[in-house]
Write a protein that holds these residues in place. Structure first.
Motif, PDB file in Angstrom:
ATOM      1  N   VAL B  94     -38.532 -14.953  13.674  1.00 48.28           N
ATOM      2  CA  VAL B  94     -37.958 -15.827  14.715  1.00 48.28           C
ATOM      3  C   VAL B  94     -38.861 -17.042  14.892  1.00 48.28           C
ATOM      4  CG1 VAL B  94     -37.295 -16.043  17.126  1.00 48.28           C
ATOM      5  CG2 VAL B  94     -36.817 -13.914  15.892  1.00 48.28           C
ATOM      6  N   ASP B  95     -40.160 -16.814  14.995  1.00 46.64           N
ATOM      7  CA  ASP B  95     -41.087 -17.951  15.116  1.00 46.64           C
ATOM      8  C   ASP B  95     -40.993 -18.867  13.903  1.00 46.64           C
ATOM      9  OD1 ASP B  95     -42.306 -17.874  17.606  1.00 46.64           O
ATOM     10  OD2 ASP B  95     -43.796 -16.393  16.991  1.00 46.64           O
ATOM     11  N   GLU B  96     -40.858 -18.276  12.740  1.00 47.38           N
ATOM     12  CA  GLU B  96     -40.775 -19.065  11.510  1.00 47.38           C
ATOM     13  C   GLU B  96     -39.570 -20.012  11.560  1.00 47.38           C
ATOM     14  OE1 GLU B  96     -42.979 -18.898   9.053  1.00 47.38           O
ATOM     15  OE2 GLU B  96     -41.961 -20.114   7.547  1.00 47.38           O
ATOM     16  N   ILE B  97     -38.425 -19.505  11.968  1.00 51.83           N
ATOM     17  CA  ILE B  97     -37.191 -20.320  11.932  1.00 51.83           C
ATOM     18  C   ILE B  97     -37.171 -21.350  13.051  1.00 51.83           C
ATOM     19  CG2 ILE B  97     -34.668 -20.261  12.099  1.00 51.83           C
ATOM     20  CD1 ILE B  97     -35.808 -19.211   9.422  1.00 51.83           C
ATOM     21  N   VAL B  98     -37.551 -20.964  14.263  1.00 48.80           N
ATOM     22  CA  VAL B  98     -37.452 -21.960  15.351  1.00 48.80           C
ATOM     23  C   VAL B  98     -38.474 -23.086  15.201  1.00 48.80           C
ATOM     24  CG1 VAL B  98     -36.457 -20.336  17.014  1.00 48.80           C
ATOM     25  CG2 VAL B  98     -38.939 -20.725  17.010  1.00 48.80           C
ATOM     26  N   HIS B  99     -39.446 -22.908  14.307  1.00 44.64           N
ATOM     27  CA  HIS B  99     -40.391 -24.005  14.057  1.00 44.64           C
ATOM     28  C   HIS B  99     -40.070 -24.791  12.795  1.00 44.64           C
ATOM     29  CE1 HIS B  99     -42.801 -21.922  17.153  1.00 44.64           C
ATOM     30  NE2 HIS B  99     -43.131 -23.154  17.444  1.00 44.64           N
TER      31      HIS B  99
END
Lengths: 533, 465
Positions: B94-99
């Motif tokens: 999730v962190d990977e995609i939203v950044h």
């Protein structure tokens, strides 16, 4: 040179299916943590003991994919998106600009990201210090006395202004009488919509022959019913209304308040201040002018500033500082009702604070001047493209940060509309442009705001694309009308999303209704999405 | 600014490109471009701001030193406060995609330029639809409170009515948000909470609902924790009076709790923050609205709605477009009865990634585990001398109230003591719900195993001694 587009660009085109239609064996993307035996032994399966009708009988029909397939799916979707990081985005009224990466790395640190809004303020000193210091900085930038960062978007910030106007008149026993807000046709739609939502009747001033609302029209509109004035300046046309001070004085004399929507404030940083212009309140979009990322339409944040006479109406909590420690004052006092949960989008405040600290006072002025310079460079070249007209020819003032242009001559000559040109822009590897907000007073409009971040080479690339498309409109109009050719997808049917028998907002509705697509009602048209800002 | 200014964010402010641009447009000085602005309104000199920190390393040090003054909910610290913003595990992907910059720095792009962003948002709508059992889901709203306010006004317009009933146990902040937002259009009244069960008092609801009631709002789990086991009956009461039932839900509970559509909800609202979004001191909040696919409902959504759309003819492929924008304040302007704008879309994308990772089994297992942990923690806390968990017999999901009144200690004092043990305690309810005495609202999630709960119980034991 790509064969498909003739432009040297084609987008990533993965033909990625909907996530629930990715084939393969069922998998697990993430395993929840094990429940300790001590816990399971002590309480048993409490979920299974829920009463019938309260308990979920079958698990939700979510995808069942191994972890890397979920990652790959969303990475492919990201590759088929045109954020500012990958394209020259000049979408008018949106103030697209570079959002510095270092801000993201600080904001994601657990010390900032993993804090709870109701923690004891003693344990929130870092976040509160940012909020407090940036409040003081915004006061210097806007000439105001206090700010709140609670609203989570420009529209919510403008709505907050409307609520402040309502609270002010109610506090003076004039809440019933003063029920009218005046705005202008080229202010953002939120300047008309949000006061209506706050219960006001809204009067919209139409532009005069110079392209902006005239003093006489305002004089005719004010009365003992006037609650306030809410507008942008420069407006969405990039035109600064030189009579703004007179506007403010007329409304004040009528007993109203003045709210300055600074969504278009980028060209004015260090140049003009809302407070010095006589406004009682204002709002800035931290995700536009102050570089916080636009977040695929949010995370936004509005900085709403007020003069001292309105400070007591700001929504709670208020960040306090006693010279040593930062605190939160939750006492309701005369504050308007809560606008957004907790403290608002504090990560956007951190990024805006960082941006102002990086640039300093000289840098803010450089941002404003460069945004204006870049825009006038674009204007200088675009006005020479055959097929483009500039509305209000009587007005020879330089524009500030953006221009609303018109493809009307091109449309009359070739039948190629602004919407077609917009779609063709994507084939040149740049984000499509904004046409216009409603009301569309300018025929075949397009609105470009280059901002301060882009280089001359990037601006020239956009100019080349516009010139070439105008040429194509004459030579090969079908190439433009059937665009895009090199985008992530082929053109889609714009009637389906507007026909109740066909639209589908979820995959489950899609599966039920796609059989109706063959019988779609024609002519509903639609926006094709995007370009609103 | 004189001859120029060198900074990585403003390339054309440097002397050479600045001169080149000025020459191209035939202007001597950039201030000539401000001709429309009267001299009297212009700022003289520079703004009174702190000096620049143009070097990234200097800026980063300053920022990191400042945020380090927070005591977060990670590392050696534990957090048991929820109350509308809950600490759950955030998966790495999730962190990977939203950044991802292509998404994070996107904005108003269209069907073709932002196809991937649009599909991610459509999948947010789709996956939320599976959770709540509805065919229409909006793009994210600002937060659950904003979603509730918009749903209430939708119900008023759909029914042509203007009275709304909400639970007395709704949070004070959310009630204030709702009251302020709906003030010109609706009257908000509360339905009593049964002090014996902690649930909505259905007799009181029956007495208050009328032919003027546009909507009844039921939150399950409620703000104070209990699962409203009488929600279906509340829906029936609302429907008999011709009112709509608006369900407020915690989406992370819907792996184990029935979809609200199945117990009679007409509109569903909630906050997506629990679904893999960091708290950001409340910046992680973002709401949603859902309903059946009926034109009279769709017509009243204030938000942008993505519809899937086919390629024309029989060509393969699909895309996504904004539907029926004439509903929205972008088109209605002064005729607006609600407004939209930039909301919290990137968190919607995060929630879509989260639900895709968890899958059906993950949501069920996670929900089951959270209920077990919360139940275990509540039972352990209730064993402490003088400490009560009043509604232990009622099912609850992750939050529950703890009454410290009999200890003679205030929640404020107890929470101060917990800070010494590096624990953020539950929300103090003594100001918000004085009838509950010295009570606090505790939140237990999958982050809390036996060891973490033991630490809390032990620290509470010390604090109330």
């Amino acid at each position: 040179m790509s064969e498909r587009t003739g432009t040297g660009f084609h987008a990533a085109r993965w033909d990625e299916p909907l996530i629930d239609e990715i084939g393969g064996e069922a998998g697990r993307g993430l395993l929840p943590p094990q429940v300790d035996e001590a816990i399971a032994d002590a309480v048993g399966d409490v979920a299974a003991a829920l009463p019938e009708g309260v308990r979920r009988e079958s698990p939700p029909a979510l995808p069942a994919l191994p972890q890397h397939r979920v990652l790959r799916h969303f990475l492919r979707l990201s590759q088929m998106s045109m954020g500012f990081d990958v394209t020259a985005d000049m979408m008018g009224t949106c103030t697209m600009k570079y959002s510095p990466k270092v801000h993201e790395y600080v904001a994601r640190k657990p010390a900032f990201a993993d804090v709870h809004p109701l923690q004891d303020p003693e344990t929130l000193q870092g976040t509160l210090e940012i909020l407090y210091r940036f409040n003081r900085m915004m006061c210097a930038i806007a000439g105001m006395d206090a700010f709140t960062f609670q609203p989570a978007s420009g529209a919510q910030g403008i709505y907050t202004n409307a609520c402040l106007i309502r609270a002010w008149h109610e506090s003076r026993g004039e809440g019933e009488q003063r029920d009218e807000i005046i705005t202008t046709a080229f202010s953002h739609p939120a300047d008309a919509a949000t006061p209506a939502v706050a219960g006001f009747r809204v009067i919209t001033l139409m532009p005069g022959e110079m392209g902006f609302a005239e003093v006489d029209a305002l004089r005719a509109a004010v009365s003992e019913r006037t609650a306030g004035l809410m507008l942008t300046n420069p407006e969405d046309t990039g035109q600064y209304n030189p009579h703004i001070r007179e506007f403010v004085d007329i409304v004040h004399e009528a007993g109203g308040l003045c709210a300055y929507d600074q969504a278009n404030g980028n060209p004015l940083l260090g140049v003009v201040r809302a407070g010095d212009t006589g406004f009682d309140m204002c709002q800035f979009n931290l995700h536009k002018t102050f570089s916080a990322p636009h977040g695929a339409i949010g995370l936004g944040c509005a900085a709403v500033g007020v003069k001292a006479h309105l400070e007591r109406f700001l929504p709670r909590p208020i960040v306090t500082f006693d010279g040593e420690r930062y605190g939160l004052d939750h006492e309701p006092g005369d504050g308007i009702e809560k606008i957004r949960a907790f403290l608002g989008n504090v990560h956007a405040v951190l990024k805006a604070y960082a941006w102002v600290r990086s640039l300093g006072p000289e840098g803010l002025r450089a941002v404003a001047e460069t945004a204006v310079l870049n825009n006038n460079y674009m204007l200088h070249h675009i006005r020479q493209i055959p097929g483009v007209s500039i509305p209000w020819p009587a007005n020879t003032w330089p524009k500030l940060e953006q221009v609303r242009y018109s493809w009307e001559p091109l449309y009359e000559e070739t039948g190629v509309a602004s919407h077609d040109v917009m779609n063709r822009m994507v084939d040149f590897g740049v984000q499509h442009y904004m046409e216009s907000h409603v009301p569309m007073l300018v025929p075949q409009p397009f609105t470009l705001e280059p901002g301060e971040s882009l280089t001359i080479e990037e601006m020239d690339h956009v100019l080349d694309a516009l010139r070439r498309i105008a040429g194509e409109a004459r030579d090969v109009p079908d190439t433009v009308k059937s665009a895009p050719h090199g985008a992530a997808i082929r053109p889609v049917d714009g009637d389906v999303p507007n026909d109740p028998d066909c639209w589908a907002f979820t995959a489950r509705a899609y599966r039920r209704k796609r059989g109706n697509w063959a019988n779609v009602k024609r002519g509903a048209g639609g926006h094709g999405g995007g370009g609103y800002g | 600014m004189g001859d120029g200014f060198t900074h990585p964010y403003v390339p054309n402010a440097a002397p050479a490109p600045r001169r080149k641009l000025l020459d191209a447009i035939g202007v001597d000085d950039v201030t000539d471009l401000y001709a429309a602005i009267p001299e009297a309104l212009r700022v003289e000199g520079l703004l009174d701001l702190p000096p620049a920190l143009p070097g990234e390393q200097d800026l980063r040090r300053h920022l990191e030193e400042t945020v380090a003054r927070n005591r977060s909910c990670t590392g050696s610290w534990l957090n048991f406060c929820g109350a509308g913003c809950a600490q759950h595990y955030v998966p790495a992907i999730v962190d990977e995609i939203v950044h991802r910059g292509e998404l994070l720095t996107a904005y108003g792009g269209g069907t073709y330029s932002d196809h991937g962003k649009n599909q991610a948002l459509f999948e947010f709508q789709s996956l939320m639809g599976e959770l709540v059992g509805m065919e229409v889901v909006s793009t994210p709203t600002y937060d659950a409170g904003a979603a509730t306010g918009s749903a209430v006004l939708m119900a008023c317009r759909i029914g042509g009515r203007s009275r709304v009933l909400v639970p007395e146990s709704m949070s004070a902040d959310r009630r204030a948000q709702l009251r302020g937002f709906t003030k010109p259009f609706a009257t908000v009244e509360t339905v009593a909470r049964d002090p014996g069960t902690g649930l909505v008092d259905l007799a009181d609801l029956r007495g208050k609902v009328s032919g003027e009631t546009a909507a009844v709002v039921i939150e399950s789990p409620g703000y104070l924790g209990p699962i409203e086991t009488g929600a279906a009956e509340a829906a029936a009461i609302a429907h008999e009076a011709g009112a709509l039932l608006i369900a407020g839900v915690d989406p992370i509970s819907l792996g184990v709790l029935a979809a609200p559509a199945d117990w009679g909800a007409d509109l569903v609202v909630g906050d997506l923050q629990p679904l893999g979004i960091h708290m950001y001191a409340g910046g992680g909040n973002g709401g949603f609205i859902a309903s059946r696919d009926e034109a009279r409902f769709v017509a009243e959504y204030p938000s942008i709605l993505f519809s899937i759309a086919p390629a024309p003819g029989n060509a393969p492929g699909f895309g996504f477009a904004w539907s029926t924008m004439e509903r929205t304040s972008y088109d209605t302007r002064h005729d607006a009865t609600d407004y939209t704008g930039t909301t919290q879309w990137i968190w919607g994308i995060g929630a879509a990634v989260y639900l895709s990772l968890m899958g059906p089994d993950g949501m069920a297992e996670l929900g089951r585990g959270i209920m077990q942990r919360a139940c275990y923690a509540a039972e352990r806390i209730a064993d402490l001398p003088g400490v009560a968990v009043p509604h232990l017999a009622q099912p609850f999901f992750k939050e529950f109230t703890v009454d410290f009144s009999a200890t003679g200690k205030t929640v404020a004092a107890i929470n101060r003591a917990l800070l010494e043990a590096e624990i953020h305690g539950g929300k103090d309810l003594s100001g918000e719900f004085p009838a509950l005495g010295q009570s606090a609202l505790y939140c237990v999630t999958e982050l809390h195993g036996a060891a973490e709960i033991e630490r809390l119980v032990s620290a509470l034991g010390e604090a109330v001694r």
